[in-house]
Design an enzyme around this catalytic site. Structure first.
Site, PDB file in Angstrom:
ATOM      1  N   GLU A 205      13.403  -3.757  38.632  1.00 39.76           N
ATOM      2  CA  GLU A 205      13.994  -4.686  39.722  1.00 39.76           C
ATOM      3  C   GLU A 205      14.629  -3.576  40.888  1.00 39.76           C
ATOM      4  OE1 GLU A 205      17.796  -6.821  39.337  1.00 39.76           O
ATOM      5  OE2 GLU A 205      16.951  -8.323  41.002  1.00 39.76           O
TER       6      GLU A 205
ATOM      7  N   ARG B  85      24.619   2.473  36.648  1.00 39.96           N
ATOM      8  CA  ARG B  85      24.312   2.389  37.995  1.00 39.96           C
ATOM      9  C   ARG B  85      24.802   3.455  38.978  1.00 39.96           C
ATOM     10  NH1 ARG B  85      24.812  -4.135  38.972  1.00 39.96           N
ATOM     11  NH2 ARG B  85      24.117  -4.976  37.134  1.00 39.96           N
TER      12      ARG B  85
HETATM   13  C1  8ZB Z   1      24.256  -9.264  41.169  1.00 33.26           C
HETATM   14  C2  8ZB Z   1      24.082  -9.996  40.124  1.00 33.26           C
HETATM   15  C3  8ZB Z   1      25.198 -10.544  39.482  1.00 33.26           C
HETATM   16  C4  8ZB Z   1      25.071 -11.652  38.315  1.00 33.26           C
HETATM   17  C5  8ZB Z   1      25.477 -11.405  36.238  1.00 33.26           C
HETATM   18  C6  8ZB Z   1      27.002 -11.864  36.994  1.00 33.26           C
HETATM   19  C7  8ZB Z   1      26.609 -12.470  38.188  1.00 33.26           C
HETATM   20  C8  8ZB Z   1      26.208  -9.123  35.409  1.00 33.26           C
HETATM   21  C9  8ZB Z   1      25.868  -9.055  33.181  1.00 33.26           C
HETATM   22  C10 8ZB Z   1      25.277 -10.343  33.913  1.00 33.26           C
HETATM   23  C11 8ZB Z   1      24.958 -11.278  31.993  1.00 33.26           C
HETATM   24  C12 8ZB Z   1      25.515  -9.012  31.728  1.00 33.26           C
HETATM   25  N1  8ZB Z   1      25.762 -10.335  35.030  1.00 33.26           N
HETATM   26  N2  8ZB Z   1      26.206  -8.391  34.207  1.00 33.26           N
HETATM   27  N3  8ZB Z   1      25.169 -11.622  33.234  1.00 33.26           N
HETATM   28  N4  8ZB Z   1      25.231 -10.122  31.185  1.00 33.26           N
HETATM   29  N5  8ZB Z   1      25.940  -7.764  31.308  1.00 33.26           N
HETATM   30  O1  8ZB Z   1      24.715 -10.804  37.048  1.00 33.26           O
HETATM   31  O2  8ZB Z   1      27.679 -12.688  35.872  1.00 33.26           O
HETATM   32  O3  8ZB Z   1      25.972 -13.579  37.877  1.00 33.26           O
END
Ligand code: 8ZB
Length: 482
Positions: free
Chosen positions: A171, A100
């Site tokens: 996205e 990112r």
């Molecule tokens: C802005 C997005 C945040 C959300 C989830 C976080 C939070 C981030 C992963 C993921 C599963 C990943 N999140 N990275 N969920 N696998 N590699 O995005 O927990 O809810």
């Protein structure tokens, strides 16, 4: 390069493309003509825009998780599990933080370490480092459409590689992946970089390939007033459509009050249809994000939060919902916890699939308010840009006419203060420089005064603090002494 909301010529796009594809060695494997061919041979069930169109037509809400790990085989195994055990309709690949930040060296080190340790040492899937062929391995191992989910201010190379790799949805946007994610990146810069991404997708569309685009709706979380996130979503939708994007999913993150959230979903679609009316053949759909704020540690309580989001998505008839997991308070979830979030969501959605929130005065009032506010903001944006929405957006952020609460970006004024009213709906405690009419300002004041009265205190900054911490105490509204 001057920023204007005007479709880029193919020559200009191709000139910049040469630089973009050289940012990392895997860029040289992108061959546009061959990628068109590849997309032409994808099964229809893997084309996001087709799946979304079908869901919209049938009035069903599809479910999608977030998920991503460092290595290809493990990533495939994870996504297969979420499809089979979680019943996910649509699949993601969540990109790791190094990618990112365009830090492909660190991502490479993370891949190496993950191989050595035998577990993922990155918090997502490093698609740029893995390259086009590896992305296709992931796509071919699955039977659902794949979307790239990230948080990248400059996401040009990532788009080139993943789209050539068979992903059919991307996205982000020049505001929604800047303001909540970056501190020092100018809005002008990210708008230009995202025009590139949108132009790339426009180029795919010109060649008969449907790629869906999804601005990131929730911005900074659960206290963003709907008209603020709607303004950003519509601006990003307009900028994308100008570059030739035809399939757009606009997003909104759960605030927690059912009527306001349903009103937000309905008004988002209606407003977008109005604002994008000049662009032909644009398919609009919506995505609802389950609670994007702090979560209870306790898994049973977390399921309560997840289910409330599922109910809201279903009653608001969102085209899809992005699910949370019972591990949200802990960090990246296990695949089992991720599948549990999906299954509990699907259960609620199935039970509510034939129900909708009956139209009533309260719902209509909320919708009307959100529409008025959004129009007042967008009118001023157009005015500031002398009709050009891209230039107007840059100036609007400078002037605090567009303003996102709790955002890290130094290009964001940060004057807004939202707080919940007595019903938990999000209102403006301080509307900063948002160009609101007296009627709008008074509406919000009255709502917050009513809460103040029932709590025996004046509406003030303490309410905002209390609201931020409320969910950790198992409540939506941060009451004193509760
Ligand atoms: C802005 C997005 C945040 C959300 C989830 C976080 C939070 C981030 C992963 C993921 C599963 C990943 N999140 N990275 N969920 N696998 N590699 O995005 O927990 O809810």
């Amino acid at each position: 390069m001057e920023l204007k909301n005007e479709k880029w010529s193919l020559d200009k796009f191709k000139e910049i493309r040469e630089e973009v594809l050289q940012q990392w060695p895997t860029g040289k494997d992108v061959d546009f003509e061959e990628a068109i061919e590849y997309h032409n041979n994808l099964p229809e069930e893997q084309i996001m825009a087709e799946k979304l169109a079908e869901a919209k037509e049938e009035d069903v809400t599809l479910i999608q998780p977030r998920a991503g790990v460092a290595l290809i085989d493990e990533h495939i195994e994870l996504l297969k599990f979420l499809r089979e055990e979680g019943q996910a309709d649509l699949l993601p690949s969540t990109i790791d933080s190094y990618t990112r930040q365009n830090n492909y060296e660190e991502a490479e080190a993370g891949i190496e370490e993950s191989r050595e340790e035998g577990r993922s040492m990155l918090n997502g899937f490093p698609a740029v480092n893995h390259g086009v062929k590896a992305c296709r391995e992931v796509v071919e191992a699955l039977d659902a459409p794949l979307q790239v989910r990230h948080g990248t201010p400059d996401a040009r190379l990532l788009a080139e590689i993943t789209l050539a790799g068979g992903f059919t949805d991307y996205e982000g946007g020049g505001l929604s992946y800047n303001i909540p994610y970056a501190k020092n990146v100018s809005i002008e810069q990210t708008l230009l970089d995202w025009q590139y991404v949108d132009r790339l997708i426009g180029y795919y569309e010109e060649n008969g390939i449907k790629i869906n685009r999804e601005p990131f709706g929730p911005l900074t979380g659960t206290l963003v007033p709907p008209s603020v996130s709607h303004s950003v979503a519509i601006i990003e939708g307009l900028l994308a459509a100008e570059q030739g994007v035809k399939n757009i999913t606009l997003g909104y993150g759960q605030c927690g009050n059912l009527v306001q959230d349903v009103a937000a979903l309905q008004s988002l679609e209606e407003l977008a249809e109005e604002y994008l009316a000049d662009y032909e053949d644009v398919m609009l759909t919506t995505v609802f994000h389950q609670w994007m704020g702090g979560f209870p540690q306790d898994e049973a309580q977390a399921f309560g939060v997840i289910s409330w989001g599922a109910a809201t998505a279903a009653l608001g008839k969102a085209t899809k919902v992005i699910t949370k997991t019972p591990h949200e308070a802990m960090g990246v979830p296990t695949k089992e916890a991720n599948a549990e979030g999906l299954r509990s969501t699907k259960q609620v959605i199935n039970m509510l699939r034939d129900q909708s929130l009956l139209s009533n005065d309260k719902l209509e009032e909320e919708k009307e308010m959100i529409k008025q506010e959004t129009k007042q903001i967008l009118d001023r944006v157009f005015e500031l840009g002398n009709g050009d929405v891209a230039q107007g957006t840059v100036r609007a952020f400078e002037a605090g006419v567009l303003d996102v609460p709790f955002a890290p970006s130094k290009y964001n004024a940060g004057n807004l203060l939202p707080a919940r009213d007595d019903d938990g709906a999000v209102r403006f405690l301080n509307h900063g420089n948002l160009p609101f009419s007296d009627e709008v300002v008074e509406f919000h004041q009255e709502k917050l005064e009513a809460r103040g009265k029932s709590e025996g205190r004046e509406p003030n900054f303490q309410m905002v603090i209390d609201d931020i911490y409320a969910i950790g105490k198992g409540r939506l509204v941060g009451r004193p002494r509760s």
